[in-house]
Design an enzyme around this catalytic site. Structure first.
Site, short mmCIF file in Angstrom:
data_model
loop_
_atom_site.label_atom_id
_atom_site.label_comp_id
_atom_site.label_asym_id
_atom_site.label_seq_id
_atom_site.Cartn_x
_atom_site.Cartn_y
_atom_site.Cartn_z
N PHE A 133 26.87 34.91 42.33
CA PHE A 133 28.13 34.12 42.34
C PHE A 133 29.31 34.83 42.87
O PHE A 133 29.69 35.92 42.30
CB PHE A 133 28.50 33.82 40.76
N LEU A 135 32.66 35.26 44.15
CA LEU A 135 34.13 34.48 44.30
C LEU A 135 35.10 35.83 44.28
O LEU A 135 35.85 35.53 45.41
CB LEU A 135 34.22 34.17 42.85
N ALA A 140 41.55 39.32 46.31
CA ALA A 140 41.67 38.19 45.34
C ALA A 140 40.74 38.33 44.03
O ALA A 140 39.64 38.24 44.28
CB ALA A 140 41.24 36.87 46.22
N SER A 142 41.74 38.51 39.87
CA SER A 142 42.44 37.74 38.98
C SER A 142 42.84 36.31 39.48
O SER A 142 42.74 35.30 39.07
CB SER A 142 43.43 38.34 38.10
N ILE A 167 29.96 42.03 43.57
CA ILE A 167 29.23 40.52 43.09
C ILE A 167 27.89 41.18 42.50
O ILE A 167 27.19 41.89 42.99
CB ILE A 167 28.88 40.04 44.59
N ARG A 279 22.93 62.40 9.21
CA ARG A 279 23.36 63.37 9.30
C ARG A 279 24.38 64.17 8.13
O ARG A 279 24.95 63.70 7.74
CB ARG A 279 24.32 63.19 10.53
N GLU A 374 35.00 38.02 34.37
CA GLU A 374 35.34 36.35 33.81
C GLU A 374 36.56 36.30 33.12
O GLU A 374 36.76 35.41 32.27
CB GLU A 374 34.13 36.21 32.90
N SER A 377 41.18 40.89 30.06
CA SER A 377 41.71 40.62 28.72
C SER A 377 43.27 40.29 28.73
O SER A 377 43.78 39.37 27.97
CB SER A 377 41.58 41.98 27.91
C1 LIG Z 1 30.74 45.17 36.35
C2 LIG Z 1 31.36 44.00 37.22
C3 LIG Z 1 30.62 42.84 37.67
C4 LIG Z 1 31.54 41.87 38.48
N1 LIG Z 1 30.78 40.72 38.99
C5 LIG Z 1 31.23 39.80 39.46
C6 LIG Z 1 30.51 38.66 40.11
O1 LIG Z 1 29.25 38.53 39.85
N2 LIG Z 1 31.07 37.84 40.83
C7 LIG Z 1 32.56 37.85 41.23
O2 LIG Z 1 33.05 37.15 41.84
N3 LIG Z 1 33.07 38.90 40.74
C8 LIG Z 1 32.57 39.83 40.03
N4 LIG Z 1 33.27 40.86 39.30
C9 LIG Z 1 34.78 41.10 39.72
C10 LIG Z 1 35.67 40.59 38.38
O3 LIG Z 1 35.53 39.11 38.10
C11 LIG Z 1 36.97 41.22 38.88
O4 LIG Z 1 37.04 42.57 38.91
C12 LIG Z 1 38.13 40.71 37.98
O5 LIG Z 1 38.16 39.14 38.14
C13 LIG Z 1 39.44 41.31 37.95
O6 LIG Z 1 39.91 41.28 39.48
P1 LIG Z 1 40.31 42.91 40.05
O7 LIG Z 1 39.36 43.74 39.82
O8 LIG Z 1 40.62 42.30 41.62
O9 LIG Z 1 41.67 42.98 39.37
P2 LIG Z 1 43.24 42.72 39.54
O10 LIG Z 1 42.99 41.26 39.58
O11 LIG Z 1 43.70 43.50 40.54
O12 LIG Z 1 43.95 43.18 38.29
C14 LIG Z 1 44.29 44.58 37.91
C15 LIG Z 1 44.94 44.78 36.64
O13 LIG Z 1 46.06 43.84 36.55
C16 LIG Z 1 45.98 42.69 35.79
N5 LIG Z 1 46.72 41.61 36.04
C17 LIG Z 1 46.31 40.74 36.98
N6 LIG Z 1 47.11 39.76 37.35
C18 LIG Z 1 47.84 39.71 36.23
C19 LIG Z 1 48.70 38.93 35.43
N7 LIG Z 1 48.88 37.41 36.36
N8 LIG Z 1 49.50 39.04 34.34
C20 LIG Z 1 49.00 40.15 33.67
N9 LIG Z 1 48.09 41.31 34.19
C21 LIG Z 1 47.44 40.80 35.33
C22 LIG Z 1 44.55 42.57 35.29
O14 LIG Z 1 44.41 42.19 33.98
C23 LIG Z 1 43.97 43.92 35.53
O15 LIG Z 1 44.23 44.78 34.23
C24 LIG Z 1 32.67 41.82 38.75
C25 LIG Z 1 33.41 43.09 38.17
C26 LIG Z 1 32.54 44.04 37.44
C27 LIG Z 1 33.56 45.32 36.98
#
Ligand SMILES: Cc1cc2nc3c(=O)[nH]c(=O)nc-3n(C[C@H](O)[C@H](O)[C@H](O)COP(=O)(O)OP(=O)(O)OC[C@H]3O[C@@H](n4cnc5c(N)ncnc54)[C@H](O)[C@@H]3O)c2cc1C
Length: 393
Positions: A133, A135, A140, A142, A167, A279, A374, A377
């Site tokens: 999946f 995305l 891009a 969050s 991904i 323990r 997904e 927090s």
């Molecule tokens: C093990 C793993 C597997 C994954 N698998 C997939 C997958 O199969 N497919 C896929 O598409 N993606 C996948 N991802 C990606 C994941 O979905 C993204 O990492 C996630 O959506 C966060 O995006 P980012 O890492 O770019 O963080 P960012 O969006 O840059 O966020 C960084 C920090 O800022 C905070 N933040 C961002 N926006 C806001 C806001 N508006 N208000 C407050 N805080 C905010 C976030 O909470 C986070 O703490 C995976 C990630 C991991 C770690």
């Protein structure tokens, strides 16, 4: 952690008899087929293809799909139970199912046309085919609606240019649901989902740089699309409906992530009960010290609380009354509580907790990703605040 101890802290009493029997079946599978490899695949950073075959044979990959197309017709409670059981034993297997079934298969079932479903669903359910999946992009995360992977129309074909990263299954998948924009100026309305075979010319797949903190027996890839051509028959849903497809998948998937966190929490508690009762220090078992007892009591209380939130979501999904806020609350609370429990488990194991010879350090590493993917927090909190106040802006 022995198989017996990981069963100890399953308060099955709130389950109906057939749900408890279902839990026993998945638990037996997890202990027989997953537990023997869980530590090794983490230490060796190994994606085990046999794990996929085993999950398929056990009917877990097709579990939530209707029996009419070869699925298991699981109820939302069965989905939650299965992910708790898998999460308690092997975070890599649970994460695989969350993507393969929770995101890819369910999106195909919900939004795919009959030809697409006939082509892909049997293999995805049996484990002969692997899906991913796609995305997230480097710019891009969050803010998924800001994705930039471009789909340029050329007659009845589209040409894809751009990048995805992080991904899950990206390097091993046969098919990817790829989210692209037909025109960035259209914002969400331009986002379109495509079913892309991963052997198409122009698609490059590379492992993510660095070593992941957890989920080390999983495959995480960066995908580069350099003029990848797809037919318009590869569109999943409609042109411009991709954001709805993606959010639909993630909304449904949050239940299994929350349930998986409950499984991790349960495993952390089970390991800690076993360890602290055996323990001895100062001439007594660790579990006889009141400060240790307080921590065990806190871990159990928050486990049962969060399991209740997850089951509440599942029951509401069954009744058709589940809301985005229900899921946000369950995912937020269950993943955060599990992280606290894993940290306590590691501390209560002393130096042993610091080694992969004992389970808490793997649980503590694995739980971190569930707080990020997904919807992180903090993003769950923004969704809850929006539900409370109606102000998303
Ligand atoms: C093990 C793993 C597997 C994954 N698998 C997939 C997958 O199969 N497919 C896929 O598409 N993606 C996948 N991802 C990606 C994941 O979905 C993204 O990492 C996630 O959506 C966060 O995006 P980012 O890492 O770019 O963080 P960012 O969006 O840059 O966020 C960084 C920090 O800022 C905070 N933040 C961002 N926006 C806001 C806001 N508006 N208000 C407050 N805080 C905010 C976030 O909470 C986070 O703490 C995976 C990630 C991991 C770690």
């Amino acid at each position: 952690m022995s198989a017996a101890s990981s069963q100890l802290w399953l308060p099955d009493s709130d389950l109906a008899a057939e749900e408890a029997a279902f839990a026993q079946r998945i638990r037996a599978f997890a202990h027989e087929k997953l537990a023997p490899h869980a530590r090794a695949i983490d230490e060796q950073r190994l994606f085990r293809r046999e794990m996929v075959t085993d999950l398929g044979k056990a009917g877990i990959l097709g579990g939530p799909l209707p029996a009419s197309i070869g699925g298991g017709n699981w109820t939302p409670m069965q989905l939650a139970i299965a992910h708790e059981e898998l999460g308690a034993v092997c975070g890599n297997a649970r994460g695989f199912c969350a993507v393969q079934t929770g995101l890819v298969t369910q999106c195909l079932h919900r939004f795919g046309n009959p030809q697409q479903q006939q082509r892909w669903l049997p293999g995805l359910m049996s484990g002969a085919t692997i899906g991913c999946f796609a995305l997230t992009e480097p710019e891009a995360g969050s803010d998924a609606a800001s994705l930039r992977l471009r789909a340029e129309r050329r007659g009845d074909r589209f040409v894809l240019h751009g990048q995805k990263h992080w991904i899950t299954n990206g390097g091993v998948a046969d098919v990817a649901i790829v989210y692209a924009t037909i025109d960035p100026a259209l914002l969400k309305q331009g986002i379109t989902a495509f079913l892309v075979e991963t052997n198409r010319p122009g698609l490059r797949r590379e492992p993510m740089p660095g070593i992941e903190l957890g989920h080390r027996g999983s495959d995480h890839a960066a995908l580069t699309f350099d003029g990848v051509e797809v037919e318009s028959s590869a569109i999943l849903g409609e042109i411009g409906s991709g954001f709805t497809v993606a959010m639909g998948g993630l909304h449904a998937g949050r239940l299994s992530v929350a349930a998986g966190a409950v499984g991790i929490h349960r495993a952390a508690l089970a390991a800690t009960v076993e360890f602290t009762t055996q323990r001895q220090q100062f001439g007594k078992p660790l579990a006889s010290f009141q400060m240790v007892q307080e921590r065990l009591a806190d871990m159990l209380t928050s486990l049962v609380q969060n399991r209740g939130l997850v089951h509440r979501c599942a029951r509401r999904r069954q009744a058709g009354t589940e809301t985005t806020a229900d899921l946000a609350m369950a995912k937020l609370a269950a993943t955060e509580a599990a992280a606290v429990a894993c940290d306590q488990a590691l501390q209560l194991h002393g130096a042993r907790g610091y080694s992969s010879a004992h389970v808490p350090e793997r649980l503590l590493r694995d739980i971190q990703a569930l707080r990020i993917y997904e919807g992180s927090s903090l993003i769950q909190k923004t969704m809850l605040a929006r539900a409370l106040t109606g102000s998303a802006k």
